[in-house]
Design an enzyme around this catalytic site. Structure first.
Site, PDB file in Angstrom:
ATOM      1  N   THR A  50       1.877   3.415-100.744  1.00  0.00           N
ATOM      2  CA  THR A  50       2.835   2.754-101.634  1.00  0.00           C
ATOM      3  C   THR A  50       2.331   1.371-102.037  1.00  0.00           C
ATOM      4  O   THR A  50       2.768   0.825-103.042  1.00  0.00           O
ATOM      5  CB  THR A  50       4.226   2.613-100.974  1.00  0.00           C
ATOM      6  OG1 THR A  50       4.092   1.980 -99.692  1.00  0.00           O
ATOM      7  CG2 THR A  50       4.890   3.962-100.812  1.00  0.00           C
ATOM      8  N   HIS A  87       4.286  12.856 -93.096  1.00  0.00           N
ATOM      9  CA  HIS A  87       3.592  11.673 -93.603  1.00  0.00           C
ATOM     10  C   HIS A  87       2.118  11.627 -93.222  1.00  0.00           C
ATOM     11  O   HIS A  87       1.500  10.570 -93.367  1.00  0.00           O
ATOM     12  CB  HIS A  87       4.256  10.402 -93.074  1.00  0.00           C
ATOM     13  CG  HIS A  87       5.541  10.041 -93.751  1.00  0.00           C
ATOM     14  ND1 HIS A  87       5.592   9.378 -94.961  1.00  0.00           N
ATOM     15  CD2 HIS A  87       6.831  10.248 -93.384  1.00  0.00           C
ATOM     16  CE1 HIS A  87       6.853   9.190 -95.308  1.00  0.00           C
ATOM     17  NE2 HIS A  87       7.628   9.708 -94.375  1.00  0.00           N
ATOM     18  N   LYS A 136       2.790  -0.793-105.634  1.00  0.00           N
ATOM     19  CA  LYS A 136       3.261  -2.175-105.755  1.00  0.00           C
ATOM     20  C   LYS A 136       2.248  -3.041-106.482  1.00  0.00           C
ATOM     21  O   LYS A 136       2.607  -3.860-107.339  1.00  0.00           O
ATOM     22  CB  LYS A 136       3.527  -2.742-104.361  1.00  0.00           C
ATOM     23  CG  LYS A 136       4.622  -2.041-103.590  1.00  0.00           C
ATOM     24  CD  LYS A 136       4.562  -2.373-102.106  1.00  0.00           C
ATOM     25  CE  LYS A 136       5.439  -1.442-101.298  1.00  0.00           C
ATOM     26  NZ  LYS A 136       5.197  -1.515 -99.858  1.00  0.00           N
ATOM     27  N   LYS A 155      -3.098  -3.380 -95.860  1.00  0.00           N
ATOM     28  CA  LYS A 155      -2.514  -2.145 -95.331  1.00  0.00           C
ATOM     29  C   LYS A 155      -2.826  -2.072 -93.841  1.00  0.00           C
ATOM     30  O   LYS A 155      -3.633  -2.855 -93.330  1.00  0.00           O
ATOM     31  CB  LYS A 155      -3.051  -0.910 -96.054  1.00  0.00           C
ATOM     32  CG  LYS A 155      -4.559  -0.844 -96.160  1.00  0.00           C
ATOM     33  CD  LYS A 155      -4.994   0.387 -96.919  1.00  0.00           C
ATOM     34  CE  LYS A 155      -4.692   0.278 -98.376  1.00  0.00           C
ATOM     35  NZ  LYS A 155      -3.616   1.143 -98.833  1.00  0.00           N
ATOM     36  N   ARG A 156      -2.177  -1.162 -93.174  1.00  0.00           N
ATOM     37  CA  ARG A 156      -2.418  -0.973 -91.748  1.00  0.00           C
ATOM     38  C   ARG A 156      -3.892  -0.730 -91.495  1.00  0.00           C
ATOM     39  O   ARG A 156      -4.572  -0.069 -92.264  1.00  0.00           O
ATOM     40  CB  ARG A 156      -1.568   0.197 -91.260  1.00  0.00           C
ATOM     41  CG  ARG A 156      -1.667   0.512 -89.784  1.00  0.00           C
ATOM     42  CD  ARG A 156      -0.577   1.504 -89.387  1.00  0.00           C
ATOM     43  NE  ARG A 156      -0.600   2.696 -90.204  1.00  0.00           N
ATOM     44  CZ  ARG A 156      -1.324   3.795 -89.948  1.00  0.00           C
ATOM     45  NH1 ARG A 156      -2.112   3.821 -88.879  1.00  0.00           N
ATOM     46  NH2 ARG A 156      -1.263   4.849 -90.727  1.00  0.00           N
ATOM     47  N   LYS A 185      -8.597   4.324 -93.642  1.00  0.00           N
ATOM     48  CA  LYS A 185      -8.271   3.457 -94.783  1.00  0.00           C
ATOM     49  C   LYS A 185      -9.482   2.633 -95.227  1.00  0.00           C
ATOM     50  O   LYS A 185      -9.482   2.026 -96.281  1.00  0.00           O
ATOM     51  CB  LYS A 185      -7.089   2.562 -94.438  1.00  0.00           C
ATOM     52  CG  LYS A 185      -5.797   3.353 -94.217  1.00  0.00           C
ATOM     53  CD  LYS A 185      -4.635   2.451 -93.836  1.00  0.00           C
ATOM     54  CE  LYS A 185      -3.377   3.247 -93.503  1.00  0.00           C
ATOM     55  NZ  LYS A 185      -2.733   3.849 -94.676  1.00  0.00           N
TER      56      LYS A 185
END
Length: 824
Positions: free
Chosen positions: A662, A363, A666, A554-555, A560
């Protein structure tokens, strides 16, 4: 003779009787004395009855058919609330709603009482939850395995803009969905050492001795498939000491020492992801990983023996272990230990079986995220496993030497044992060597694994690596969380998409249909009004539902790039301050993320975003055109409110660093347009929706790699060449949005300007701003925006977890579905 089990759907009257039965005999209350929490518990138990009947049928079917079963090991499962999901899966939503009305209750009010189980953190855990839903819905025999944490990661709050962590006491009021299975308790050996015991012929065999004993108590959560009788099990392990306390010590008055062993053992499942910036936390995390693996392998082998005796040669035909990231990599060593020490097999058949039944999902593309453990930490805990890993590595190295003679650097890179400095064991290498399949979670991710992260292994075993792009369950992420949109889709194409998401392609002709465009826009506005009320409640910030809802949930991690998003907000604010009459598209920025407690830079970014909100939201020059809200305690339940309301989906990770994502799936499934880099699954989403329906910007993964490796990235050159970027950076340096915390937040500027801007925020800044301007222009054309949103929804069929699980079943597990039917 086993009693018959018949699945009959209760009437609303029968369901209300069932509800009142549980309210009285499990809660000890009559309706007139019950509180909202009691209504929730009784309703959960009433629904669980139907699920238990299905689970019994499922278990009987599997005992008769004895199918191959996949066992999915994950350190986290981000389940979210379960009541609505289980009502939908069992077909009891309308029945329950009418039953509650008969008693003067409101189903939606009861649903809002349910807390989120504290079993996960981010995308890894949510993916595992989606996969369990799909496994049951598709009738694949499966168990999920994890740990039953007393406390989740943490509940997040903000004080003066800073993240503060509170204990996540999710089990405080009980958890009616779980069933304790003390009859299936398993022993776990810890500590001791390895002796070499003589055996016939003058040889010696290694024997693990002197170990201490702990126990794993299983707690089962039932996972009902949609439109099927199949119920899978998520089995969570709770750690328990071999004895409650030393009675002799207790009798002597040393009460604390008497329970030391119990506390030490039970701390294993106390909290999700203990802080790993201290030695004790690292040791505890290793113990958690071992405990999950030891309990699970024992449970699976016990079940195999009950069905097949000691026909160990059948294991590859009956058992599959899927390792969700490196956390369960010790499964390879534990299966070997079991086959060697308990089943009595020799090394060669044990190794052939182990590799045949284990497979590994990677991952991450970040080398620092690939787990390694010091031998000095592992050996006192699991000496036999360390010895087995050494032997695995010795044999593996011998085989590599035959193929790669004269290439010591390659041998060093591929070795499970890292010997540069402190000896450490590389968990990713162990998982790859001990598995028959290794999969990435997007096409780009798998390609980068093959060519960059573990290239030596891919060169050695090219057929071992496969690409399986992640997916999300449409049951939760459209049907349950966005009923307005789901109903509109049903009216156009029927409800077949719920179990065959590819059917959404039938919506394509409606993208240019004015009536459907208007309906989609009206649904989005209604969802935005709902979210605005939630933002007002949580943050005391007013959102305008007509503004563009710009969402990044998100985290919190530097790659990110929540920071890049924040820099864009600063740019817009500076433009307004320079010209208050400027025509700026009204935007409402939504952030949701938790930072790991020891992640200093992530916490600084949260403080920065909150600081931006404090300045921007109250500035009269802005006049409501910009609003910034960082929602506290982001979790599945909050995501279910944000995602249906989002207009623009921020998927802006540094190219080559996001495995898949993901959240991107969504949000697009619910009609948000993506602004993103060519990273992870964004590439496949772009191919699916078309370039005109997505906003792509920034460097490619190859360009990022080149800049990082050649030193071509020059932050100061970018600063001097872009006046607007320079202004944003000056504000970061000068603490314009930091208040009294300017000295601490200057570290953000330093990371960008003095430490190389590793995550390329500066390199991608101008391209990102231009993509945002493109998005703003399209948003002003409401029919065109609606058409693009509909095309996004229609193109999301591939990104179903049902498709992903079918690929796993066919390409990795060799697993067949088993239909569960009623029978006498």
């Amino acid at each position: 003779m086993l009693p018959a089990v018949h699945l009959t759907e209760p009437s609303p009257e029968q369901f209300s009787e069932r509800f009142l039965h549980h309210l009285r005999y499990n809660c000890g209350l009559e309706l007139r004395h019950a509180r909202a929490a009691d209504h929730l518990a009784a309703l959960e138990l009433a629904v669980r009855e139907s699920m238990i009947d299905r689970e019994i049928l499922t278990r009987r079917t599997y005992d008769e058919v004895r199918p191959k079963t996949v066992n999915y090991l994950s350190m986290e499962y981000l389940l979210g609330r379960l009541l609505l999901n289980n009502l939908i899966a069992t077909g009891l939503v309308d029945t329950a709603r009418e039953a509650m009305q008969l008693m003067g209750l409101n189903l939606d009010t009861i649903l809002d009482e349910e807390p989120d189980p504290g079993l996960g953190n981010g995308g890894l855990g949510r993916l595992a939850a989606c996969f369990l839903d799909s496994l049951a819905t598709l009738d694949y025999p499966a168990y999920g395995y994890g740990l039953r944490y007393d406390y989740g990661m943490f509940r997040q709050g903000f004080e003066k803009g800073w993240q503060v962590e509170h204990a996540d006491t999710w089990l405080e009021g009980g958890f009616p969905w779980e069933i304790a299975r003390h009859d299936l308790t398993v022993p776990v050996m810890v500590g001791g050492h390895v002796d070499w015991i003589p055996k016939k012929g003058g040889k010696h065999r290694p024997t693990w001795v002197g170990w201490r004993l702990a126990y794993g108590i299983p707690h089962d959560i039932l996972v009902a498939g949609y439109g099927t009788n199949t119920v899978s099990i998520l089995r969570l392990w709770d750690a328990q000491a071999a004895s409650e306390f030393d009675f002799q010590i207790f009798s002597q008055g040393n009460f604390v020492k008497a329970v030391e062993e119990r506390e030490r053992v039970e701390s294993v499942t106390r909290v999700l992801y203990p802080a790993d910036d201290v030695e004790a936390g690292r040791r505890l995390r290793l113990m958690q990983e071992y405990f999950l693996v030891a309990c699970t392998v024992r449970d699976v082998m016990d079940r195999f023996q009950r069905r097949h005796g000691e026909a160990w040669e059948l294991l590859p035909d009956k058992v599959a272990f899927q390792l969700n990231d490196t956390h369960p990599a010790l499964t390879v060593a534990e299966v070997m230990r079991y086959l060697l020490d308990e089943a009595g097999l020799n090394w060669t058949p044990s190794w052939e079986i182990t590799r045949a039944i284990c497979s590994y999902t990677n991952h991450t593309l970040l080398p620092e995220a690939l787990e390694t453990w010091p031998v000095s930490v592992m050996e006192p805990l699991i000496p036999r496993h360390v010895q087995i890993i050494y032997e695995i590595n010795r044999r593996f190295m011998d085989s590599v030497k035959e193929r790669c003679a004269g290439d010591p650097d390659r041998l060093r890179r591929m070795s499970i044992l890292q010997e540069d400095g402190e000896k450490r064991l590389r968990m990713a290498n162990l998982a790859i060597v001990g598995s028959h399949r290794v999969n990435g979670v997007a096409k780009l991710h798998t390609e980068l694994l093959r060519t960059r992260v573990v290239k030596d292994f891919a060169d050695l075993w090219p057929d071992r690596f496969v690409a399986i792009t992640n997916g999300v369950t449409p049951r939760r992420w459209l049907l349950a969380c966005n009923p307005r949109l789901a109903s509109a889709i049903n009216r156009r194409i029927g409800d077949g998409w719920v179990t065959d998401l590819g059917r959404l392609r039938e919506l394509e002709p409606f993208a240019d249909d004015t009536e459907f465009q208007e309906e989609v826009l009206a649904i989005k506005r209604a969802n935005k009004k709902d979210l605005a009320a939630e933002v007002q409640r949580l943050c005391d910030i007013s959102f305008d539902p007509s503004s563009l809802y710009d969402v990044q949930i998100k985290r919190l991690h530097e790659y990110k790039r929540q920071l890049l998003n924040a820099m864009h907000i600063i740019l817009l604010y500076r433009r307004i301050k320079a010209d208050p009459s400027l025509d700026v598209l009204p935007r409402s920025f939504v952030f949701g993320a938790k930072a790991a407690p020891s992640y200093h830079m992530a916490k600084l970014i949260i403080r920065l975003v909150n600081g931006i909100g404090e300045v921007v939201n109250d500035d009269p020059d802005v006049a409501g055109r910009l609003r910034v809200a960082f929602l506290p305690d982001y979790r599945v339940t909050l995501a279910e409110k944000v995602i249906p309301a989002a207009d623009l989906s921020e998927q802006i990770s540094t190219a080559g660093m996001e495995a898949s994502g993901t959240g991107n799936m969504k949000l697009a499934l619910n009609g948000a347009l993506t602004i993103g880099t060519l990273d992870g699954a964004n590439i496949e989403i772009k191919d699916a929706v078309g370039e005109d329906n997505i906003f792509i910007f920034g460097l490619t993964a190859a360009e990022v790699e080149e800049r990082l490796t050649t030193g071509a990235h020059r932050p100061w050159k970018l600063y001097r060449g872009d006046e607007e970027l320079a202004g944003v950076l000056d504000d970061l340096r000068d603490g314009v949005f930091a208040g009294d915390d300017a000295p601490q937040l200057r570290d953000i500027w330093s990371a960008l300007m003095e430490h190389g801007d590793r995550y390329m925020c500066l390199a991608d800044f101008r391209s990102y701003v231009e993509a945002q301007e493109h998005a703003a222009a399209l948003y002003r054309d409401r029919p065109a925006w609606a058409a693009a949103a509909i095309r996004n929804i229609a193109a999301m069929g591939y990104f179903s977890s049902d498709r992903a699980i079918t690929q796993y079943a066919n390409e990795i597990w060799n697993l067949e579905p088993v239909s569960v039917e009623e029978h006498d």
